[in-house]
Structures are given as C-alpha cells and as structure tokens.
Design a protein around this motif. Structure first.
Motif, PDB file in Angstrom:
ATOM      1  N   MET A   1       0.849  -1.173   0.000  1.00 12.81           N
ATOM      2  CA  MET A   1       0.000   0.000   0.000  1.00 12.81           C
ATOM      3  C   MET A   1       0.891   1.231   0.000  1.00 12.81           C
ATOM      4  SD  MET A   1      -2.839   1.289   2.689  1.00 12.81           S
ATOM      5  CE  MET A   1      -4.398   1.047   1.926  1.00 12.81           C
ATOM      6  N   ARG A   2       0.448   2.242  -0.691  1.00  6.09           N
ATOM      7  CA  ARG A   2       1.183   3.493  -0.795  1.00  6.09           C
ATOM      8  C   ARG A   2       0.256   4.638  -0.409  1.00  6.09           C
ATOM      9  NH1 ARG A   2       5.106   6.187  -4.812  1.00  6.09           N
ATOM     10  NH2 ARG A   2       4.103   8.192  -5.025  1.00  6.09           N
ATOM     11  N   ALA A   3       0.806   5.630   0.287  1.00  9.07           N
ATOM     12  CA  ALA A   3       0.028   6.817   0.670  1.00  9.07           C
ATOM     13  C   ALA A   3       0.874   8.052   0.403  1.00  9.07           C
ATOM     14  CB  ALA A   3      -0.372   6.760   2.132  1.00  9.07           C
ATOM     15  N   GLU A   4       0.197   9.145   0.109  1.00 12.06           N
ATOM     16  CA  GLU A   4       0.862  10.420  -0.139  1.00 12.06           C
ATOM     17  C   GLU A   4       0.140  11.496   0.664  1.00 12.06           C
ATOM     18  OE1 GLU A   4       2.337  12.649  -4.070  1.00 12.06           O
ATOM     19  OE2 GLU A   4       0.172  12.333  -4.008  1.00 12.06           O
ATOM     20  N   VAL A   5       0.899  12.357   1.322  1.00 11.42           N
ATOM     21  CA  VAL A   5       0.339  13.463   2.087  1.00 11.42           C
ATOM     22  C   VAL A   5       0.911  14.749   1.507  1.00 11.42           C
ATOM     23  CG1 VAL A   5       0.126  14.539   4.353  1.00 11.42           C
ATOM     24  CG2 VAL A   5       0.193  12.045   4.166  1.00 11.42           C
ATOM     25  N   ILE A   6       0.028  15.678   1.157  1.00  7.70           N
ATOM     26  CA  ILE A   6       0.441  16.982   0.634  1.00  7.70           C
ATOM     27  C   ILE A   6      -0.178  18.045   1.527  1.00  7.70           C
ATOM     28  CG2 ILE A   6       0.334  18.588  -1.304  1.00  7.70           C
ATOM     29  CD1 ILE A   6       0.089  16.132  -3.142  1.00  7.70           C
ATOM     30  N   VAL A   7       0.641  18.950   2.030  1.00  7.77           N
ATOM     31  CA  VAL A   7       0.176  20.064   2.862  1.00  7.77           C
ATOM     32  C   VAL A   7       0.595  21.342   2.166  1.00  7.77           C
ATOM     33  CG1 VAL A   7       0.287  21.157   5.126  1.00  7.77           C
ATOM     34  CG2 VAL A   7       0.469  18.670   4.940  1.00  7.77           C
ATOM     35  N   ARG A   8      -0.363  22.243   1.940  1.00  5.21           N
ATOM     36  CA  ARG A   8      -0.111  23.495   1.233  1.00  5.21           C
ATOM     37  C   ARG A   8      -0.933  24.616   1.818  1.00  5.21           C
ATOM     38  NH1 ARG A   8      -0.483  21.524  -4.739  1.00  5.21           N
ATOM     39  NH2 ARG A   8       1.629  20.855  -4.647  1.00  5.21           N
ATOM     40  N   GLN A   9      -0.364  25.799   1.806  1.00  7.76           N
ATOM     41  CA  GLN A   9      -1.153  26.980   2.139  1.00  7.76           C
ATOM     42  C   GLN A   9      -1.525  27.659   0.832  1.00  7.76           C
ATOM     43  OE1 GLN A   9       0.536  29.703   4.963  1.00  7.76           O
ATOM     44  NE2 GLN A   9      -1.141  31.143   4.738  1.00  7.76           N
ATOM     45  N   VAL A  10      -2.819  27.867   0.632  1.00  6.78           N
ATOM     46  CA  VAL A  10      -3.336  28.520  -0.572  1.00  6.78           C
ATOM     47  C   VAL A  10      -4.120  29.727  -0.093  1.00  6.78           C
ATOM     48  CG1 VAL A  10      -4.762  28.260  -2.626  1.00  6.78           C
ATOM     49  CG2 VAL A  10      -3.475  26.295  -1.763  1.00  6.78           C
ATOM     50  N   GLY A  11      -3.524  30.907  -0.204  1.00  3.39           N
ATOM     51  CA  GLY A  11      -4.163  32.105   0.336  1.00  3.39           C
ATOM     52  C   GLY A  11      -4.328  31.953   1.833  1.00  3.39           C
ATOM     53  N   GLY A  12      -5.524  32.139   2.316  1.00  7.86           N
ATOM     54  CA  GLY A  12      -5.800  32.031   3.743  1.00  7.86           C
ATOM     55  C   GLY A  12      -6.298  30.654   4.165  1.00  7.86           C
ATOM     56  N   LEU A  14      -5.238  26.476   4.741  1.00  6.64           N
ATOM     57  CA  LEU A  14      -4.271  25.386   4.818  1.00  6.64           C
ATOM     58  C   LEU A  14      -4.973  24.135   4.298  1.00  6.64           C
ATOM     59  CD1 LEU A  14      -1.459  24.450   5.809  1.00  6.64           C
ATOM     60  CD2 LEU A  14      -2.600  23.768   7.930  1.00  6.64           C
ATOM     61  N   ARG A  15      -4.421  23.547   3.250  1.00  7.06           N
ATOM     62  CA  ARG A  15      -5.035  22.372   2.619  1.00  7.06           C
ATOM     63  C   ARG A  15      -4.164  21.146   2.892  1.00  7.06           C
ATOM     64  NH1 ARG A  15      -5.882  23.527  -3.159  1.00  7.06           N
ATOM     65  NH2 ARG A  15      -7.667  24.657  -2.346  1.00  7.06           N
ATOM     66  N   VAL A  16      -4.787  20.115   3.439  1.00  6.62           N
ATOM     67  CA  VAL A  16      -4.111  18.845   3.703  1.00  6.62           C
ATOM     68  C   VAL A  16      -4.817  17.786   2.865  1.00  6.62           C
ATOM     69  CG1 VAL A  16      -3.465  17.132   5.437  1.00  6.62           C
ATOM     70  CG2 VAL A  16      -3.595  19.560   6.071  1.00  6.62           C
ATOM     71  N   ARG A  17      -4.056  17.117   2.005  1.00  7.33           N
ATOM     72  CA  ARG A  17      -4.646  16.085   1.146  1.00  7.33           C
ATOM     73  C   ARG A  17      -3.894  14.774   1.359  1.00  7.33           C
ATOM     74  NH1 ARG A  17      -5.346  17.949  -4.580  1.00  7.33           N
ATOM     75  NH2 ARG A  17      -7.233  18.754  -3.667  1.00  7.33           N
ATOM     76  N   VAL A  18      -4.653  13.716   1.647  1.00 10.17           N
ATOM     77  CA  VAL A  18      -4.082  12.386   1.841  1.00 10.17           C
ATOM     78  C   VAL A  18      -4.705  11.474   0.791  1.00 10.17           C
ATOM     79  CG1 VAL A  18      -3.785  10.448   3.426  1.00 10.17           C
ATOM     80  CG2 VAL A  18      -3.866  12.789   4.328  1.00 10.17           C
ATOM     81  N   THR A  19      -3.850  10.802   0.031  1.00 11.01           N
ATOM     82  CA  THR A  19      -4.310   9.881  -1.005  1.00 11.01           C
ATOM     83  C   THR A  19      -3.628   8.539  -0.793  1.00 11.01           C
ATOM     84  OG1 THR A  19      -4.524  11.703  -2.578  1.00 11.01           O
ATOM     85  CG2 THR A  19      -4.474   9.506  -3.505  1.00 11.01           C
ATOM     86  N   ASP A  20      -4.399   7.454  -0.946  1.00  9.95           N
ATOM     87  CA  ASP A  20      -3.778   6.129  -0.879  1.00  9.95           C
ATOM     88  C   ASP A  20      -4.235   5.293  -2.064  1.00  9.95           C
ATOM     89  OD1 ASP A  20      -6.164   4.659  -0.398  1.00  9.95           O
ATOM     90  OD2 ASP A  20      -5.969   4.874   1.747  1.00  9.95           O
ATOM     91  N   ASP A  21      -3.572   4.179  -2.252  1.00 12.48           N
ATOM     92  CA  ASP A  21      -3.907   3.302  -3.371  1.00 12.48           C
ATOM     93  C   ASP A  21      -4.632   2.046  -2.896  1.00 12.48           C
ATOM     94  OD1 ASP A  21      -1.841   1.974  -2.144  1.00 12.48           O
ATOM     95  OD2 ASP A  21      -0.621   1.738  -3.946  1.00 12.48           O
ATOM     96  N   ILE A  60      -8.641  12.093   0.784  1.00 16.29           N
ATOM     97  CA  ILE A  60      -9.274  12.865   1.845  1.00 16.29           C
ATOM     98  C   ILE A  60      -8.628  14.240   1.852  1.00 16.29           C
ATOM     99  CG2 ILE A  60      -9.652  13.042   4.338  1.00 16.29           C
ATOM    100  CD1 ILE A  60      -9.399   9.938   4.361  1.00 16.29           C
ATOM    101  N   THR A  61      -9.456  15.277   1.822  1.00 15.48           N
ATOM    102  CA  THR A  61      -8.956  16.644   1.817  1.00 15.48           C
ATOM    103  C   THR A  61      -9.586  17.417   2.965  1.00 15.48           C
ATOM    104  OG1 THR A  61      -8.780  16.571  -0.589  1.00 15.48           O
ATOM    105  CG2 THR A  61      -8.692  18.749   0.428  1.00 15.48           C
ATOM    106  N   ALA A  62      -8.739  18.090   3.735  1.00 15.28           N
ATOM    107  CA  ALA A  62      -9.203  18.988   4.788  1.00 15.28           C
ATOM    108  C   ALA A  62      -8.679  20.376   4.455  1.00 15.28           C
ATOM    109  CB  ALA A  62      -8.685  18.542   6.152  1.00 15.28           C
ATOM    110  N   GLU A  63      -9.566  21.358   4.522  1.00 15.20           N
ATOM    111  CA  GLU A  63      -9.193  22.751   4.282  1.00 15.20           C
ATOM    112  C   GLU A  63      -9.533  23.548   5.535  1.00 15.20           C
ATOM    113  OE1 GLU A  63     -11.363  23.639   0.700  1.00 15.20           O
ATOM    114  OE2 GLU A  63      -9.690  22.950  -0.537  1.00 15.20           O
ATOM    115  N   LEU A  64      -8.515  24.196   6.088  1.00 20.52           N
ATOM    116  CA  LEU A  64      -8.655  24.914   7.347  1.00 20.52           C
ATOM    117  C   LEU A  64      -8.296  26.378   7.166  1.00 20.52           C
ATOM    118  CD1 LEU A  64      -6.731  22.258   9.410  1.00 20.52           C
ATOM    119  CD2 LEU A  64      -9.204  22.561   9.362  1.00 20.52           C
ATOM    120  N   PRO A  65      -9.071  27.288   7.774  1.00 24.14           N
ATOM    121  CA  PRO A  65      -8.697  28.703   7.700  1.00 24.14           C
ATOM    122  C   PRO A  65      -7.324  28.886   8.347  1.00 24.14           C
ATOM    123  CG  PRO A  65     -10.804  28.406   8.865  1.00 24.14           C
ATOM    124  CD  PRO A  65     -10.259  27.063   8.583  1.00 24.14           C
TER     125      PRO A  65
END
Length: 68
Positions: A1-12, A14-21, A60-65
């Motif tokens: 199994m493989r998983a990827e976590v991407i954390v980025r700030q886009v403007g105001g 914070l976006r956290v995206r977790v993807t697995d196979d 799974i995507t979480a977007e936080l102010p």
C-alpha cells in the motif's frame, strides 16, 4: 500500500490532502474515524471531503482557515 500526504497553504487556507492506493469504499458518514475528523475540521470552520470509490483510490482533503 502506498500513501501520499500533501500540505499546502493557498491564500488564507491550509489544505491537507491524503491519497492512498487502497481498495476504496471509505465513508465519513458510516460512523468511522473519518466522521470524527470531519467534526474536528468543521469545528474550525473548515471543509472536509472524502472521495473513495470502490476499487480506490481514496483521497481525503481537509481545508482549514489559516492566517498568513
């Protein structure tokens, strides 16, 4: 199994995206741990999204102010 976590700030936001196979089929409304995560994100006025078709992948995507 493989998983990827991407954390980025886009403007105001914070976006956290977790993807697995994995096999997919995750459902935040089914009373799993995902529903708890959705409630926590919602309590911060954030957005929580789950895409998990049967057969995968699950994203799974979480977007936080977030102040700059």
């Amino acid at each position: 199994m493989r998983a990827e976590v991407i954390v980025r700030q886009v403007g105001g936001v914070l976006r956290v995206r977790v993807t697995d196979d994995g096999l997919g089929g995750a459902d935040a409304a089914a009373g799993t741990g995902l529903s708890g995560l959705a409630k926590r994100v919602g309590s911060l006025d954030g957005a929580f999204h789950v895409s998990s078709p049967v057969g995968g992948p699950t994203t799974i995507t979480a977007e936080l102010p977030c102040a700059r």
